[in-house]
Motif scaffolding. Structure first.
Motif, PDB file in Angstrom:
ATOM      1  N   LEU A  79      36.892  32.625  11.094  1.00 50.09           N
ATOM      2  CA  LEU A  79      37.372  31.701  12.131  1.00 50.09           C
ATOM      3  C   LEU A  79      38.623  30.968  11.667  1.00 50.09           C
ATOM      4  CD1 LEU A  79      37.093  30.221  14.817  1.00 50.09           C
ATOM      5  CD2 LEU A  79      35.471  28.657  13.699  1.00 50.09           C
ATOM      6  N   VAL A  80      38.594  30.455  10.450  1.00 45.74           N
ATOM      7  CA  VAL A  80      39.757  29.731   9.929  1.00 45.74           C
ATOM      8  C   VAL A  80      40.963  30.663   9.831  1.00 45.74           C
ATOM      9  CG1 VAL A  80      40.680  28.489   7.944  1.00 45.74           C
ATOM     10  CG2 VAL A  80      38.322  28.074   8.687  1.00 45.74           C
ATOM     11  N   HIS A  81      40.742  31.862   9.334  1.00 40.41           N
ATOM     12  CA  HIS A  81      41.852  32.804   9.190  1.00 40.41           C
ATOM     13  C   HIS A  81      42.424  33.205  10.542  1.00 40.41           C
ATOM     14  CE1 HIS A  81      43.547  36.944   8.758  1.00 40.41           C
ATOM     15  NE2 HIS A  81      44.227  36.305   7.846  1.00 40.41           N
ATOM     16  N   LEU A 102      38.264  29.291  19.985  1.00 38.62           N
ATOM     17  CA  LEU A 102      36.890  29.629  20.372  1.00 38.62           C
ATOM     18  C   LEU A 102      36.705  29.717  21.882  1.00 38.62           C
ATOM     19  CD1 LEU A 102      34.881  27.441  17.825  1.00 38.62           C
ATOM     20  CD2 LEU A 102      35.110  29.920  17.827  1.00 38.62           C
ATOM     21  N   THR A 103      37.421  28.905  22.630  1.00 37.71           N
ATOM     22  CA  THR A 103      37.152  28.817  24.069  1.00 37.71           C
ATOM     23  C   THR A 103      38.151  29.576  24.945  1.00 37.71           C
ATOM     24  OG1 THR A 103      38.417  26.748  24.190  1.00 37.71           O
ATOM     25  CG2 THR A 103      36.032  26.576  23.824  1.00 37.71           C
ATOM     26  N   ARG A 104      39.291  29.977  24.385  1.00 41.52           N
ATOM     27  CA  ARG A 104      40.323  30.582  25.225  1.00 41.52           C
ATOM     28  C   ARG A 104      40.743  31.978  24.784  1.00 41.52           C
ATOM     29  NH1 ARG A 104      44.538  25.589  26.574  1.00 41.52           N
ATOM     30  NH2 ARG A 104      42.944  24.079  27.244  1.00 41.52           N
ATOM     31  N   THR A 105      40.018  32.565  23.846  1.00 42.26           N
ATOM     32  CA  THR A 105      40.387  33.903  23.383  1.00 42.26           C
ATOM     33  C   THR A 105      39.165  34.821  23.383  1.00 42.26           C
ATOM     34  OG1 THR A 105      39.945  33.497  21.016  1.00 42.26           O
ATOM     35  CG2 THR A 105      42.128  32.899  21.849  1.00 42.26           C
ATOM     36  N   HIS A 106      39.440  36.102  23.526  1.00 40.12           N
ATOM     37  CA  HIS A 106      38.377  37.106  23.433  1.00 40.12           C
ATOM     38  C   HIS A 106      37.731  37.058  22.055  1.00 40.12           C
ATOM     39  CE1 HIS A 106      37.065  41.166  22.142  1.00 40.12           C
ATOM     40  NE2 HIS A 106      36.530  41.211  23.345  1.00 40.12           N
ATOM     41  N   TRP A 107      38.540  36.935  21.029  1.00 44.94           N
ATOM     42  CA  TRP A 107      38.028  36.877  19.659  1.00 44.94           C
ATOM     43  C   TRP A 107      37.051  35.712  19.513  1.00 44.94           C
ATOM     44  CZ3 TRP A 107      37.367  33.924  15.427  1.00 44.94           C
ATOM     45  CH2 TRP A 107      37.182  34.567  14.195  1.00 44.94           C
ATOM     46  N   THR A 144      29.148  43.124  17.575  1.00 48.28           N
ATOM     47  CA  THR A 144      30.223  42.119  17.619  1.00 48.28           C
ATOM     48  C   THR A 144      31.367  42.473  16.675  1.00 48.28           C
ATOM     49  OG1 THR A 144      29.264  40.682  15.886  1.00 48.28           O
ATOM     50  CG2 THR A 144      28.558  40.298  18.172  1.00 48.28           C
ATOM     51  N   VAL A 145      31.072  43.179  15.598  1.00 43.03           N
ATOM     52  CA  VAL A 145      32.146  43.623  14.696  1.00 43.03           C
ATOM     53  C   VAL A 145      33.008  44.675  15.390  1.00 43.03           C
ATOM     54  CG1 VAL A 145      32.659  44.700  12.475  1.00 43.03           C
ATOM     55  CG2 VAL A 145      30.770  43.083  12.655  1.00 43.03           C
ATOM     56  N   SER A 146      32.379  45.563  16.144  1.00 36.84           N
ATOM     57  CA  SER A 146      33.130  46.574  16.891  1.00 36.84           C
ATOM     58  C   SER A 146      33.960  45.946  18.000  1.00 36.84           C
ATOM     59  CB  SER A 146      32.168  47.610  17.485  1.00 36.84           C
ATOM     60  OG  SER A 146      31.528  48.348  16.470  1.00 36.84           O
ATOM     61  N   LEU A 147      33.516  44.811  18.518  1.00 31.71           N
ATOM     62  CA  LEU A 147      34.224  44.147  19.611  1.00 31.71           C
ATOM     63  C   LEU A 147      35.499  43.433  19.163  1.00 31.71           C
ATOM     64  CD1 LEU A 147      31.236  42.752  21.709  1.00 31.71           C
ATOM     65  CD2 LEU A 147      32.889  44.494  22.405  1.00 31.71           C
ATOM     66  N   ILE A 148      35.765  43.415  17.847  1.00 30.00           N
ATOM     67  CA  ILE A 148      37.037  42.875  17.359  1.00 30.00           C
ATOM     68  C   ILE A 148      37.791  43.945  16.560  1.00 30.00           C
ATOM     69  CG2 ILE A 148      36.329  40.457  17.345  1.00 30.00           C
ATOM     70  CD1 ILE A 148      35.839  40.752  14.306  1.00 30.00           C
ATOM     71  N   SER A 149      37.438  45.202  16.791  1.00 29.81           N
ATOM     72  CA  SER A 149      38.083  46.311  16.091  1.00 29.81           C
ATOM     73  C   SER A 149      39.218  46.899  16.932  1.00 29.81           C
ATOM     74  CB  SER A 149      37.056  47.401  15.787  1.00 29.81           C
ATOM     75  OG  SER A 149      36.609  48.007  16.987  1.00 29.81           O
ATOM     76  N   HIS A 150      39.869  47.943  16.389  1.00 28.96           N
ATOM     77  CA  HIS A 150      40.916  48.639  17.144  1.00 28.96           C
ATOM     78  C   HIS A 150      40.378  49.188  18.468  1.00 28.96           C
ATOM     79  CE1 HIS A 150      42.649  48.739  13.075  1.00 28.96           C
ATOM     80  NE2 HIS A 150      43.818  48.801  13.671  1.00 28.96           N
TER      81      HIS A 150
END
Length: 255
Positions: A79-81, A102-107, A144-150
């Motif tokens: 989160l910090v990174h 946290l509230t305005r991004t897909h990530w 959830t890891v796949s949901l932030i992948s390529h």
């Protein structure tokens, strides 16, 4: 001299790698207990399997709680990174911007979902660590890891995301299952006579081997599909980050 963007890419790869490591440990442990260890115990008389089951549950509980706590820590660093990457600010200036991330991004939405899953897991693990619900929640963490992948470039509910999630889940069952295969089987064999040890180990190894073969087939299929999507030419193997990661995976698998 290393540029800032290179530094961010390195940290992004490191954080994702640590997330994958935690997921592999978590899902692999639970999958081994559910699909390998429990079926073996079911073939034994109740009076013989009861103590082994308790021993296995204690082992799984410790590993699962450790993996979840590890994922909590990596999740916080992630989160910090991510806030630093999105804002361009330093680590001490980014905290006021984290609510926006946290509230305005897909990530951020995916991060919240992962955190909720981990929170439920840490609540269930002490008493229900081997339940089907805990296994399902752990698979949810992997998704959830796949949901932030390529793969998410094609959309959340897309075939690439599904393929990436299947890839990660079966890597976890295969590689993560090696931990209990090595340490749990050794632990439960203590106190058994040689014939019982041999029969137990053969049954576990046969079941694990069948699961591993299935896992490797699906890993190859989903890996080839991912490579086809993200590495359209041979030159991209060395010119794109995804290609370099793919080469590293292949070298690891061959080695």
């Amino acid at each position: 001299m290393e540029t800032l963007s290179d530094s961010h890419l390195l940290w992004m790869a490191l954080v994702r790698g640590l997330l994958v490591f935690g997921v592999v440990l978590l899902v692999g442990e639970l999958g081994f207990f559910r699909f390998i260890f429990e079926p073996v115990l079911d073939t034994m008389p109740p009076e013989a399997s009861a103590s082994l089951r308790r021993m296995g549950e204690r082992f799984v509980r410790r590993v699962v709680i450790g993996a979840v706590l590890f994922l909590f820590l990596v999740n916080a660093v992630a989160l910090v990174h991510e806030g630093m990457m999105m804002s361009g600010k330093g680590v001490f200036q980014v905290f006021s911007l984290l609510p926006v991330v946290l509230t305005r991004t897909h990530w951020g939405g995916v991060w919240i979902a992962r955190t909720l899953l981990l929170t439920i897991l840490i609540g269930l693990a002490p008493r229900r660590c081997t339940s089907t619900l805990v296994l399902i929640l752990s698979v949810g963490v992997a998704v959830t890891v796949s949901l932030i992948s390529h793969a998410v470039d094609a959309g959340d509910l897309s075939l690439p995301v599904l393929a990436d999630a299947v890839h990660l889940i079966f890597v976890s069952l295969w590689i993560g299952g090696l931990v209990p295969l090595r340490f749990l089987t050794r632990k439960i064999c203590i106190g058994l006579d040689l014939p019982r040890q041999r029969n137990l180990l053969l049954d576990i190894l046969n079941r694990y081997s069948r699961m591993a073969v299935t896992a490797v087939v699906l890993i190859i299929i989903t890996g080839v599909y991912g490579a086809w999507l993200h590495v359209p030419s041979l030159a991209d193997l060395t010119q794109k980050a995804y290609g370099e990661i793919l080469l590293t995976k292949v070298a690891f698998a061959v080695g």
